[in-house]
Design an enzyme around this catalytic site. Structure first.
Site, PDB file in Angstrom:
ATOM      1  CE  LYS A  78      -9.023   0.525  21.123  1.00 31.80           C
ATOM      2  NZ  LYS A  78      -8.943   0.170  19.690  1.00 31.80           N
ATOM      3  CG  HIS A  96      -5.463  -3.517  18.807  1.00 36.51           C
ATOM      4  ND1 HIS A  96      -6.209  -3.483  17.657  1.00 36.51           N
ATOM      5  CD2 HIS A  96      -6.190  -2.840  19.740  1.00 36.51           C
ATOM      6  CE1 HIS A  96      -7.333  -2.820  17.875  1.00 36.51           C
ATOM      7  NE2 HIS A  96      -7.351  -2.421  19.122  1.00 36.51           N
ATOM      8  N   GLY A 201     -16.991  -2.249   1.640  1.00 37.48           N
ATOM      9  CA  GLY A 201     -17.025  -2.894   2.945  1.00 37.48           C
ATOM     10  C   GLY A 201     -17.863  -2.125   3.946  1.00 37.48           C
ATOM     11  CB  THR A 229      -6.950  -0.945  -5.379  1.00 41.33           C
ATOM     12  OG1 THR A 229      -7.657  -2.101  -4.909  1.00 41.33           O
ATOM     13  CG2 THR A 229      -7.625   0.313  -4.857  1.00 41.33           C
ATOM     14  CE1 TYR A 249      -9.565  -6.277  10.060  1.00 41.02           C
ATOM     15  CE2 TYR A 249      -8.902  -7.986   8.500  1.00 41.02           C
ATOM     16  CZ  TYR A 249      -9.065  -7.546   9.804  1.00 41.02           C
ATOM     17  OH  TYR A 249      -8.720  -8.373  10.853  1.00 41.02           O
ATOM     18  CB  VAL A 281     -10.958   4.286   8.625  1.00 43.64           C
ATOM     19  CG1 VAL A 281     -11.892   3.604   9.620  1.00 43.64           C
ATOM     20  CG2 VAL A 281     -11.551   5.612   8.178  1.00 43.64           C
ATOM     21  CB  ILE A 330      -8.447   8.488  15.966  1.00 45.77           C
ATOM     22  CG1 ILE A 330      -7.925   9.929  15.993  1.00 45.77           C
ATOM     23  CG2 ILE A 330      -9.076   8.125  17.304  1.00 45.77           C
ATOM     24  CD1 ILE A 330      -9.011  10.978  16.161  1.00 45.77           C
TER      25      ILE A 330
END
Length: 380
Positions: A78, A96, A201, A229, A249, A281, A330
């Site tokens: 992280k 990130h 996925g 979708t 994703y 997610v 989360i």
């Protein structure tokens, strides 16, 4: 004779992060191939310090990575603490900061300011552009687990949020807890209807695997992907489900919203909102491309859910009541099962790690560094 390449596994500093970018098994393989592996002591890592020592790794003090030689490669999972200190090392981690997330410029600038390099684990890809290692399946699995735990908690405790959660030693332990919660809460209620977007996925497959292991009937699981979708949202089917799990994703292209607050309010006014749990997610609430635009903050294992305020009230038995709607957001869901998640991830990452001594020519690392340089050039 050249010196061996040194990989320095740092201790994770994020709360509730028990995973590891390196397992003792992978460390052993690296050492056997001539690498030197230094491992920071860690009280939180799921693998004991002694497990690394037993395979030949050298234990070093926790948090010592800033002071090691610049040639050492710093491996972690992280993001680093939010500081402004220049970074002089080569870091391998999830940073990130490549998709214009909140604070991305500050994070990315630290590397060129210190002369360091970032190999972002999210963007290590094969020649076809597919990620060489990902926590996607584990994230979907753990996200679906928390979604079920939240749903069952709502049935038994409609006016209180899901309490803090702790990690589970194994997947069977987690499954046992979910089955127990379902048995207690569904005595007088039907099985929840669950809609998954991104079902084809890795993440979606992980979510489906957990739901089936928990005993959710296949008829109660709706699996959507790009074909379903393609017409564009918002989708009424989400409102009609009890649980929505978003496993799409997030790339750099905007996605039309899957669900909106106004849509939910309208459904509530008309008495047709079943939705009470959303597990995002993908979990990037500050991204302009986020298709689940009903919340604006992350949650954590200490506070797993955030309530969506729709100002929607119904009258039941003469009292005003509000149907709960909780979002799980989360950003390190696999920490719910840290050992298995780490083992799966590192097994896929190891072939690339074994190429680090040749990273100037190994394509997977050349591509990652090229992307880093491009992102640095894009800084204003």
């Amino acid at each position: 004779m050249s010196s061996p390449t040194v990989i320095h596994l740092r201790s994770e500093c994020k709360q509730f992060e028990h995973r590891s970018a390196l397992t003792p098994t992978a460390a052993k393989s690296l050492i056997e191939h001539g690498y030197t592996v230094n491992v920071e002591r860690s009280p939180a890592r799921i693998f004991k310090d002694e497990e690394f020592e037993a395979v030949g790794a050298t234990l070093v003090p926790e948090g010592s990575w800033p002071e090691v030689p610049e040639s050492h490669l710093i491996l972690g999972l992280k993001e680093l603490p939010e500081e402004d200190t220049p970074l002089k090392h080569t870091h391998i981690q999830f940073a990130h900061c490549y998709k214009e997330q909140s604070g991305w410029q500050q994070v990315l600038r630290r590397f060129p300011r210190g002369g360091g390099t970032l190999y972002d684990l999210e963007f290590l890809t094969d020649p076809q552009g597919r990620r060489v290692a990902a926590f996607g399946s584990s994230a979907g699995y753990c996200g679906a687990a928390l979604a079920l735990l939240t749903y069952t908690h709502q049935l038994l405790n409609p006016h209180s949020p899901l309490p803090a959660q702790s990690f589970y030693p194994t997947a069977p332990d987690l499954q046992k807890q979910i089955k127990s919660s379902l048995a207690s809460s569904l005595k007088h209620a039907p099985s929840p209807k669950i809609l998954i977007i991104g079902a084809l996925g890795r993440c979606g497959s992980g979510a489906i695997s957990l739901l089936k292991a928990a005993g959710i009937p296949a008829a109660d699981i709706t699996e959507w992907d790009m074909a379903e979708t393609a017409r564009g949202g918002p989708f009424e089917e989400i409102v009609e489900a009890d649980i929505f799990i978003n496993c799409v994703y997030l790339g750099n292209a905007p996605i039309p919203p899957f669900v909106t607050k106004e849509q939910l309010r309208q459904a509530g006014r008309e008495g047709r909102r079943n939705l009470s749990v959303v597990c995002d997610v993908s979990c990037d609430p500050t991204s302009p491309n986020n298709p689940v635009r009903i919340y604006d903050t992350w949650t954590s294992f200490s506070n797993p859910t955030v309530a969506v305020d729709l100002d929607e009230k119904k009258v039941s038995m003469g009292e005003a009541t509000t149907k709960p709607l909780s979002v799980i957001a989360i950003d390190h869901l696999p920490s719910l099962l840290p050992r298995e998640a780490s083992e799966d991830f590192c097994r896929d990452l190891l072939p690339s790690l074994l190429l680090l001594e040749k990273r100037q020519e190994a394509e997977v690392w050349v591509r990652a560094e090229k992307l880093f340089r491009e992102k640095v050039e894009s800084l204003p």
